[in-house]
Enzyme design. Structure first.
Site, short mmCIF file in Angstrom:
data_model
loop_
_atom_site.label_atom_id
_atom_site.label_comp_id
_atom_site.label_asym_id
_atom_site.label_seq_id
_atom_site.Cartn_x
_atom_site.Cartn_y
_atom_site.Cartn_z
N ASP A 12 0.88 -1.16 0.00
CA ASP A 12 0.00 0.00 0.00
C ASP A 12 0.92 1.22 0.00
OD1 ASP A 12 -1.56 1.83 2.54
OD2 ASP A 12 -2.39 1.65 0.52
N ASP A 14 -0.04 5.16 0.82
CA ASP A 14 -0.24 6.15 1.90
C ASP A 14 -0.41 5.46 3.25
OD1 ASP A 14 -2.28 8.07 -0.39
OD2 ASP A 14 -0.13 8.14 -0.04
N SER A 21 -2.50 11.45 5.13
CA SER A 21 -3.19 12.66 5.61
C SER A 21 -4.68 12.51 5.35
CB SER A 21 -2.68 13.91 4.88
OG SER A 21 -3.57 15.00 5.13
N ASN A 56 -5.08 3.23 -3.64
CA ASN A 56 -6.29 3.97 -4.01
C ASN A 56 -5.93 5.44 -4.11
OD1 ASN A 56 -7.81 1.64 -3.87
ND2 ASN A 56 -8.88 2.19 -1.97
N CYS A 94 -5.72 3.11 -8.33
CA CYS A 94 -7.13 3.25 -8.69
C CYS A 94 -7.45 4.73 -8.66
CB CYS A 94 -8.02 2.51 -7.70
SG CYS A 94 -9.78 2.97 -7.83
N CYS A 102 -16.04 0.82 -9.51
CA CYS A 102 -14.98 0.18 -10.29
C CYS A 102 -14.62 -1.15 -9.64
CB CYS A 102 -13.75 1.09 -10.35
SG CYS A 102 -12.92 1.28 -8.75
N ASP A 131 -1.99 -0.53 5.75
CA ASP A 131 -2.34 0.08 7.04
C ASP A 131 -3.85 0.15 7.24
OD1 ASP A 131 -2.51 2.14 5.02
OD2 ASP A 131 -2.71 3.61 6.65
O1 LIG Z 1 -3.64 3.91 1.35
P1 LIG Z 1 -3.65 4.12 -0.15
O2 LIG Z 1 -4.59 3.17 -0.86
O3 LIG Z 1 -2.25 4.12 -0.75
O4 LIG Z 1 -4.23 5.65 -0.43
C1 LIG Z 1 -5.22 6.20 0.40
C2 LIG Z 1 -5.43 7.62 -0.10
O5 LIG Z 1 -5.85 7.59 -1.43
C3 LIG Z 1 -6.50 8.35 0.64
O6 LIG Z 1 -7.64 7.50 0.74
C4 LIG Z 1 -8.74 8.22 1.31
O7 LIG Z 1 -9.81 7.29 1.38
P2 LIG Z 1 -11.04 7.42 0.34
O8 LIG Z 1 -10.47 7.19 -1.07
O9 LIG Z 1 -11.60 8.80 0.50
O10 LIG Z 1 -12.01 6.31 0.78
C5 LIG Z 1 -8.43 8.71 2.72
O11 LIG Z 1 -8.23 7.60 3.56
C6 LIG Z 1 -7.15 9.55 2.72
O12 LIG Z 1 -6.75 9.85 4.04
C7 LIG Z 1 -6.03 8.81 2.02
O13 LIG Z 1 -4.90 9.65 1.88
#
Ligand SMILES: O=P(O)(O)OC[C@@H](O)[C@H]1O[C@@H](OP(=O)(O)O)[C@@H](O)[C@@H](O)[C@@H]1O
Length: 193
Positions: A12, A14, A21, A56, A94, A102, A131
């Site tokens: 993963d 972030d 964040s 994501n 994604c 999707c 995480d």
């Molecule tokens: O953890 P990965 O998959 O690498 O990326 C997560 C991020 O795209 C963002 O995904 C968002 O979730 P939503 O997309 O709003 O459900 C939130 O959780 C943000 O805090 C986060 O930065």
């Protein structure tokens, strides 16, 4: 079973590689590596792993940043890993939002399907480090070996799993960070760390 010597690891982004964040990571300046993560990726690639990211990035569909911003973040990641003597194989993302239905937004398995197709391999048994619960669930769907880290949202995810156990994650391996998970990951394919 692993794929005849091909050592793949899926990360993963972030909260595992870089600081996360709640306001999203919107620019290369906001993309800040978690201590030890770049070193861990470099060491895995030097140990013969193909390191890929499955992330994501709904911020794209939300208009919070654009593809140039995203590519700048991933160029920074690749450069930092190279500066530490390693290499990043690929980033699978994604771009869709929660309502786009999707198949690639985790916990859906589409990103891992794409990784399997790109490398002509199976994700069965492949270590997947996340995480968030959705990271781990995407891995479970594809038979990956889920690994939870306490960085990013991981400590919260660990608490949630203690309160509300999830099949397949009751005994999930948990580490403080990607760096701390390194010996376990390296040993998944039987390679002493
Ligand atoms: O953890 P990965 O998959 O690498 O990326 C997560 C991020 O795209 C963002 O995904 C968002 O979730 P939503 O997309 O709003 O459900 C939130 O959780 C943000 O805090 C986060 O930065």
């Amino acid at each position: 079973m692993t794929n005849s010597g091909f050592k793949l690891v899926i990360l993963d982004r972030d909260g595992v590689i870089n600081e996360d964040s709640d306001a999203f990571v919107k620019s290369v300046d906001e993309w800040i590596p978690i201590p030890g993560s770049i070193e861990a990726i470099a060491e895995l690639s030097r140990a013969g792993f193909t390191v890929v990211v499955a992330t994501n990035q709904s911020g794209l569909s939300r208009g919070l940043f654009d593809l140039d911003d995203l590519e700048a973040m991933h160029a920074k990641l690749a450069q930092l890993v190279e500066e530490h003597g390693g290499s990043m194989a690929a980033v699978f993302y994604c771009p869709h939002g929660p309502d786009d239905q999707c198949n690639c937004r985790k916990p859906k398995p589409g990103l891992i399907d794409a990784i399997e197709a790109e490398f002509d391999t199976s994700a069965e048994g492949v270590p997947l480090v996340g995480d968030s619960l959705r990271d781990l669930e995407a891995g479970l769907t594809k038979g990956c070996l889920p690994i939870l880290v306490r960085t990013g949202k991981g400590a919260l995810t660990e608490q949630k799993l203690k309160q509300f156990p999830v099949d397949g994650l009751v005994d999930v391996k948990v580490f403080d960070s990607l760096w701390d998970a390194l010996p376990f990951i390296k040993d998944v394919y039987g390679q002493a760390c």
